[in-house]
Scaffold this motif. Sequence first.
Motif: not given
Length: 247
Positions: A58, A62-63, A67, A114-115
């Motif tokens: 996941d 990034w997520n 972010k 979304e990546y």
Amino acid sequence: SEETCVPDECDVCNGPGKYLCCDGSQSCNPEDCPRSMPVSVCIALDESGSVCKDDGPDCPNWNVHTKGFAKKLIQGIDGVSDAQFAVVSFARKIDLDQGLSDAESAIQTINALEYRDGWTNTQGAIEACRKELENAPDDHLTYLVLVTDGFPTVDKDNNIGHNCNSCIYQAEDEATIAKEDAGIKIISVGVRTSLYNPAVLETLASGDPSNGEPKLFFDVTDFDELDNTIEDVNRVTNICQNDAASA
């Protein structure tokens, strides 16, 4: 799915913590701060391959971390000034995910990103932010916050590679246009991964040490340390209205 609630030091769910006021003080209530100059900020987020290459399932780099940094930065700036925000994400291609708008819209846009993976089109991201910041109100100070872990690997002719000199030169040219022609202050935030090039990011950033202006370049060793730079970036963008009027 609903976002997990993580209370900040002010006991606000997923909040930015204490607001950094333009006079250097900090407060859980932004109304206690002197008002800062109005700003328009474009946040450019790198989602190239190296961001998630060595990360776990996941991709928290990034997520969670990238972010989360962007959202807390927006909350902190918005609390103390009349502000609007644009969001650009970049890998090989560039997306203007959100034109200049209010903080809530920008945060919702970031939540939905979304990546993508791919190369690093830094020059395209700077150009996209510059063009969007041309729409900022005349009384707004303009900033571009570039968050990246690598160096430019895509040029305007779609040449790619880790030894692409034109990719670097074009990113530097775009930064010069943004800084000198458009009057935008560029703040570069770097993450030291295997492809990291601090010299390039320092060149892209605003500031002239020879004139006593420190480079607006901040870096960290890993993505989970990005939040450590928020106060540095906030300090750059928060200029008291009274200070500006007397300057």
